[in-house]
Design an enzyme around this catalytic site. Sequence first.
Site, PDB file in Angstrom:
ATOM      1  N   LEU A  85      34.031  31.333  47.046  1.00 34.75           N
ATOM      2  CA  LEU A  85      34.949  30.204  46.936  1.00 34.75           C
ATOM      3  C   LEU A  85      36.305  30.614  47.465  1.00 34.75           C
ATOM      4  O   LEU A  85      36.668  31.786  47.374  1.00 34.75           O
ATOM      5  CB  LEU A  85      35.109  29.804  45.470  1.00 34.75           C
ATOM      6  CG  LEU A  85      33.900  29.217  44.771  1.00 34.75           C
ATOM      7  CD1 LEU A  85      34.183  29.065  43.293  1.00 34.75           C
ATOM      8  CD2 LEU A  85      33.556  27.873  45.378  1.00 34.75           C
ATOM      9  N   LYS A 120      35.724  29.566  35.443  1.00 37.19           N
ATOM     10  CA  LYS A 120      35.336  30.583  36.409  1.00 37.19           C
ATOM     11  C   LYS A 120      34.992  31.842  35.618  1.00 37.19           C
ATOM     12  O   LYS A 120      35.854  32.429  34.977  1.00 37.19           O
ATOM     13  CB  LYS A 120      36.495  30.854  37.375  1.00 37.19           C
ATOM     14  CG  LYS A 120      36.141  31.826  38.466  1.00 37.19           C
ATOM     15  CD  LYS A 120      37.236  31.835  39.506  1.00 37.19           C
ATOM     16  CE  LYS A 120      36.993  32.783  40.643  1.00 37.19           C
ATOM     17  NZ  LYS A 120      36.313  34.006  40.382  1.00 37.19           N
ATOM     18  N   LYS A 297      34.716  21.380  41.593  1.00 41.93           N
ATOM     19  CA  LYS A 297      33.664  21.020  42.549  1.00 41.93           C
ATOM     20  C   LYS A 297      33.601  19.510  42.669  1.00 41.93           C
ATOM     21  O   LYS A 297      33.766  18.805  41.674  1.00 41.93           O
ATOM     22  CB  LYS A 297      32.303  21.527  42.051  1.00 41.93           C
ATOM     23  CG  LYS A 297      32.214  23.021  41.971  1.00 41.93           C
ATOM     24  CD  LYS A 297      30.900  23.471  41.366  1.00 41.93           C
ATOM     25  CE  LYS A 297      30.968  24.973  41.168  1.00 41.93           C
ATOM     26  NZ  LYS A 297      29.903  25.471  40.301  1.00 41.93           N
ATOM     27  N   CYS A 415      51.963  71.467  21.150  1.00 37.81           N
ATOM     28  CA  CYS A 415      50.841  70.532  21.032  1.00 37.81           C
ATOM     29  C   CYS A 415      50.965  69.744  19.726  1.00 37.81           C
ATOM     30  O   CYS A 415      51.112  70.342  18.659  1.00 37.81           O
ATOM     31  CB  CYS A 415      49.521  71.309  21.051  1.00 37.81           C
ATOM     32  SG  CYS A 415      48.098  70.277  20.667  1.00 37.81           S
ATOM     33  N   CYS A 433      47.614  71.962  26.466  1.00 35.77           N
ATOM     34  CA  CYS A 433      47.621  72.809  25.275  1.00 35.77           C
ATOM     35  C   CYS A 433      46.653  73.945  25.568  1.00 35.77           C
ATOM     36  O   CYS A 433      45.469  73.701  25.803  1.00 35.77           O
ATOM     37  CB  CYS A 433      47.146  72.013  24.066  1.00 35.77           C
ATOM     38  SG  CYS A 433      46.640  73.076  22.696  1.00 35.77           S
ATOM     39  N   CYS A 439      42.177  74.219  18.980  1.00 39.62           N
ATOM     40  CA  CYS A 439      42.884  72.938  18.852  1.00 39.62           C
ATOM     41  C   CYS A 439      41.875  71.864  18.427  1.00 39.62           C
ATOM     42  O   CYS A 439      40.901  71.607  19.139  1.00 39.62           O
ATOM     43  CB  CYS A 439      43.533  72.572  20.187  1.00 39.62           C
ATOM     44  SG  CYS A 439      44.309  70.962  20.155  1.00 39.62           S
TER      45      CYS A 439
HETATM   46  S1  IVH Z   1      30.297  28.099  42.415  1.00 43.25           S
HETATM   47  C1  IVH Z   1      29.222  27.828  46.862  1.00 43.25           C
HETATM   48  N1  IVH Z   1      31.062  28.144  39.907  1.00 43.25           N
HETATM   49  O1  IVH Z   1      33.468  33.074  41.579  1.00 43.25           O
HETATM   50  C2  IVH Z   1      29.902  27.998  45.554  1.00 43.25           C
HETATM   51  N2  IVH Z   1      31.282  30.132  41.180  1.00 43.25           N
HETATM   52  O2  IVH Z   1      35.569  33.556  43.535  1.00 43.25           O
HETATM   53  C3  IVH Z   1      29.235  28.954  44.688  1.00 43.25           C
HETATM   54  N3  IVH Z   1      32.145  32.048  39.909  1.00 43.25           N
HETATM   55  O3  IVH Z   1      31.344  33.755  44.293  1.00 43.25           O
HETATM   56  C4  IVH Z   1      30.045  29.389  43.569  1.00 43.25           C
HETATM   57  N4  IVH Z   1      32.344  31.013  37.992  1.00 43.25           N
HETATM   58  O4  IVH Z   1      30.641  34.516  41.908  1.00 43.25           O
HETATM   59  C5  IVH Z   1      30.945  28.846  41.045  1.00 43.25           C
HETATM   60  N5  IVH Z   1      31.647  28.045  37.655  1.00 43.25           N
HETATM   61  C6  IVH Z   1      31.520  28.741  38.789  1.00 43.25           C
HETATM   62  C7  IVH Z   1      31.875  30.106  38.873  1.00 43.25           C
HETATM   63  C8  IVH Z   1      31.747  30.759  40.104  1.00 43.25           C
HETATM   64  C9  IVH Z   1      32.483  32.161  38.630  1.00 43.25           C
HETATM   65  C10 IVH Z   1      32.248  33.165  40.896  1.00 43.25           C
HETATM   66  C11 IVH Z   1      31.186  33.215  41.947  1.00 43.25           C
HETATM   67  C12 IVH Z   1      31.922  33.050  43.242  1.00 43.25           C
HETATM   68  C13 IVH Z   1      33.278  33.543  42.893  1.00 43.25           C
HETATM   69  C14 IVH Z   1      34.338  33.017  43.830  1.00 43.25           C
END
Ligand code: IVH
Length: 674
Positions: A85, A120, A297, A415, A433, A439
């Site tokens: 991402l 994330k 997304k 020490c 030491c 020790c």
């Molecule tokens: S979607 C094509 N959703 O963050 C998109 N990634 O910095 C696929 N990650 O490569 C990824 N939480 O390893 C997605 N809720 C989440 C996520 C997530 C963590 C990771 C993933 C990605 C990376 C990008």
Amino acid sequence: MTDIIRPTDAIAELRKEIERHNHLYYLEAKPEISDYDFDKLLEKLIALERQYPDLITPDSPSQRVGGTITRVFPSVQHREPMLSLSNTYSRGELEEFYNRVRKLLILEGVHEQEMVAELKFDGVAVSLLYRKGLLVRGATRGDGLQGDDITANIKTIPTIPLRLPDFGSLFAESEENEIEIRGEVFMRKEDFEQLNDSRPEEDRFANPRNATAGTLKLQDSAEVARRKMCFVAYYLKDSGAEAPTQLQRLRQLEKLGFYTGGHYRLCRELDDISKFIEEWNEKRWKLPYETDGVVLKLNNVRLWEKLGATAKSPRWAIAYKYPAQQAKTVLHAVVFQVGRLGSITPVAELEPVFLAGSTVSRSTLHNFDEIERLGVMLHDRVIIEKSGEVIPKVLSVVLDERPSNAEAVQVPAVCPECGTPLERPENEVSYYCPNEDNCPAQIRGRMLHFASRDAMDIKTLGKALVDQLVDIGLVKDVGDLYFLQEPQLERLERMGRKSAQNLVRALEESREKSYERLLYALGIRHVGRATARELASAYPSFDALSQASEEELATVPDIGPVVARSICDFFSKSSAPAFIEKLKKAGLPLSASEPKEQVNSNFEGLSVLFTGGLDRYDRPTASELVLQRGGRVVSSVSKKTGLVVAGHEPGSKLDKAIKLGVRVVSEDEFEAML
Ligand code: IVH
């Protein structure tokens, strides 16, 4: 006949029961039985399956306990590239992303902009492939096009279903009856801390993500199983017309038995997204795992393809990352910790401050050069920071706010543990030491190192017990451990009969460990695992090693003058003869057992150096392959080096090798030589 339970039924029943408890424990956090009872159920299943091996199926929960050793993880091609991402720390950029998507949607004639906000997860991305409902492959992202096949390790993760329910009806449309699920493998904070506590200081992982990445590449899947990894699913590739939105796909993943975290939200306006981000910036610290941001997304999956992707990341998603957390606090004092080799580490004692989910009251200052670099004085206001790392660090001093009572940090003269005057060897940043033998801090450190996983692996000998044993004076060196009697141990705090028995048994079992491990476990300065292996093959007995001169030792590949000196120092201490005698009496492995199985002798007499990353082998595997073929593995280049294997992004060792005229080969050539 009718009242006899057939093994098929008993096994099916047990499997159902075990999976139910797995689900209760990991997905609902509402366990109904103790870990002990759970293990009993699993043992029962394993025993039954051993009796009726024909009834073992790949989706049986017994397949999760691991046991497979993978020497080399084969490369696999992803069915579609595993994109990453694009990341941003800026709310402005996030808004730009939002508006960009809006424009693209308008061009498609779509006027509603539904986005899904997810957490994330800070872990390691993996792809899971199910064929006819059965998990057939787990792979890492690798370079996005090709990853490593880590199926054996993936199968040990309890939140990854080995078989999906209702496969037929849900995925009738999918190609070849295959579906792919992507998500993140991670480690819960609590499990991460437990893992780190069991490792010697120098082998600890900086954060759960590093621990996860390291664990997924372990060759021994049983060890992976022990480390309690988790999986969160966020991407379902093939679900056809069934679920045209990300929201529906997340729900579908849940129906299939995956963990999604559950904390996602449909956002119809930019404002909803901001609220989600702010809300979770507070709440994320209470989660049992680490999150470092929010992923946005586009909800409508049908539009994903229309928006497409750049070379690395899709245009329909973005990751917003929370900035590293900082706080201002007061440095009250600097205390000094003594390591197992006597080095003194300054540790800052801070006014407790709440930072990134926990109260911080201590932070390492590493060494005295670091104190100088920061220019930090006692009572200063300091800025501390926690980023991906769990341990906070002192970032800077707020000079404008230096109080009038600020005092320089004094290097201690003696020490703090035993009062012996400290020494600072030339060209070193640390003070030491020198009271090695007496020790208490050094004795405790040596015991813990001895018991650690890569050394003698004595799980029952933890920190609390070592502290007691040393404080009471029951043990002064690791040899003493082997003469402890159960009645003595029983009387210790929090011990009892059962624990005393367990410790004695664990010590007994540790006598079966290899000579090479013992050499490492003794904690001789500069003797790490690789050096211990070299020493064990050059000197197959401890007696021979103890007699070796400094000059002789320095001729062993990979052993330089500093290491040779340190080994000689170890054996020439006045306490050495009695210590060696004690180790012998204790029945420890003081010589190498049968010679290693030799596959062929293609590397006979050759010292091999690896530089850069190999695609098909990890370092321990590559080294083992060389050793099995009569060669040695070294870590520095000299004219004596026989062969350099250069992987991708090789280091300066390659330049040196070329300059010295040492033969250099690629990974392919290396493989051919094997
Ligand atoms: S979607 C094509 N959703 O963050 C998109 N990634 O910095 C696929 N990650 O490569 C990824 N939480 O390893 C997605 N809720 C989440 C996520 C997530 C963590 C990771 C993933 C990605 C990376 C990008």
